[in-house]
Design a protein around this motif. Structure first.
Motif, short mmCIF file in Angstrom:
data_model
loop_
_atom_site.label_atom_id
_atom_site.label_comp_id
_atom_site.label_asym_id
_atom_site.label_seq_id
_atom_site.Cartn_x
_atom_site.Cartn_y
_atom_site.Cartn_z
N ARG A 127 27.22 13.55 34.85
CA ARG A 127 25.81 13.18 34.83
C ARG A 127 24.85 14.35 35.07
NH1 ARG A 127 25.73 7.27 37.92
NH2 ARG A 127 27.19 6.26 36.50
N PRO A 128 25.12 15.25 36.02
CA PRO A 128 24.16 16.36 36.20
C PRO A 128 24.00 17.22 34.96
CG PRO A 128 25.62 16.18 38.10
CD PRO A 128 26.17 15.27 37.04
N PHE A 129 25.08 17.39 34.19
CA PHE A 129 25.00 18.18 32.96
C PHE A 129 24.32 17.39 31.86
CE2 PHE A 129 28.75 19.53 35.35
CZ PHE A 129 28.51 20.89 35.50
N ALA A 130 24.62 16.10 31.77
CA ALA A 130 23.99 15.25 30.76
C ALA A 130 22.49 15.12 31.01
CB ALA A 130 24.64 13.87 30.74
N ALA A 131 22.08 15.17 32.29
CA ALA A 131 20.66 15.01 32.62
C ALA A 131 19.81 16.09 31.95
CB ALA A 131 20.47 15.07 34.14
N HIS A 132 20.39 17.27 31.74
CA HIS A 132 19.64 18.36 31.14
C HIS A 132 19.31 18.08 29.68
CE1 HIS A 132 17.95 22.30 31.24
NE2 HIS A 132 18.81 22.84 30.40
#
Length: 280
Positions: A127-132
């Motif tokens: 999720r933290p990477f997808a949030a970008h």
């Protein structure tokens, strides 16, 4: 993307939620082949990714260095906010006002994330990477997909294609800005807003949405000549609460609430009625 608990996958046990169609009306939509999803995602990713060249040119023409321009695309990665920032700086706006305008323009991505986190249900580590990659274009491709699998493919392919192309073309644009001469004469700063409007227009389906968008445009254009650069963008957000308030006041069938008709008085009336029934 907003941190939320992913819906549990279907396990066959009572009460478990299915990981199938993400949208409320997904059952009414036919399955979409993976190849078709990839084709649509590549079309959006390539078309919009190439406009990173316009940002590179505009940013360099506004006085930002090559490193600053590339870092903006790598770390911020939201075209409209990037253009708003460099446009306000080029117009002589205060850096803090320019940054605030870009920030509030980018806040919309947080609301996209609230919706996409439920549809995609990525593992917590992802999720933290997808949030970008939660931006206008990935949201536009993801939301119409009929299944979670199609939504994940559309989001990933659009995000990856757009991120790579946007940053490569930003670099090329910043390097070629000097060769173009007067960047203002090319009107490249209008490329990203034009793409944003093209994606937004089909999503304005209700009267309230259209009126809100129209009022925001009127506010921004009216305040532009009299306020510092970046401030009109902030104040145009007032269109949403104003329209929602007015639509609530004029909603058909809406009647003023009796001042004595409150939850407390209703409970009191119910209690008295029950007492009278017992006595009768």
């Amino acid at each position: 993307m907003a941190e939320q608990t992913a819906p549990p996958e279907s396990t066959g046990t009572p009460g478990a939620r299915s990981a199938g169609p993400p949208g409320p009306a997904a059952a009414d939509r036919p399955d979409k082949p993976d190849a078709a999803v990839v084709r649509d995602a590549l079309g959006v990713g390539i078309a919009v990714g190439l406009s990173g060249f316009a940002f590179g040119v505009t940013s360099a023409g506004s006085g930002l260095s090559l490193l600053q321009t590339c870092v903006l695309s790598l770390l911020v990665f939201t075209g409209a906010s990037q253009f708003a920032l460099v446009g306000a700086l080029a117009a002589g706006g205060n850096p803090y006002t320019a940054a605030a305008g870009a920030f509030f323009l980018g806040v919309r991505n947080a609301f996209y994330g609230l919706r996409l986190s439920q549809l995609l249900a990525f593992p917590r580590a992802v999720r933290p990477f997808a949030a970008h990659w939660v931006i206008d274009e990935t949201t536009a491709v993801t939301l119409p997909q009929p299944t979670r699998r199609a939504a994940r493919i559309g989001f990933t392919v659009t995000g990856l294609t757009l991120y790579v192309l946007w940053n490569l073309t930003t670099l090329v644009g910043a390097l070629g800005a000097e060769a173009l001469g007067d960047t203002d004469a090319w009107g490249l700063d209008a490329a990203s807003p034009a793409v944003f409007l093209a994606l937004l227009a089909p999503m304005l389906k209700s009267t309230v949405e259209r009126v809100t968008a129209g009022l925001a445009v009127v506010l921004a254009l009216t305040l532009l000549p009299v306020l510092p650069a970046g401030v009109p963008v902030l104040l145009s957000a007032l269109a949403a609460p104003v329209v929602l308030f007015l639509s609530g006041r004029t909603k058909p069938g809406a009647t003023p609430q009796d001042p004595e008709d409150t939850p407390a008085t209703r409970r009191g009336k119910t209690a008295r009625q029950e007492k009278e029934e017992r006595h009768s």
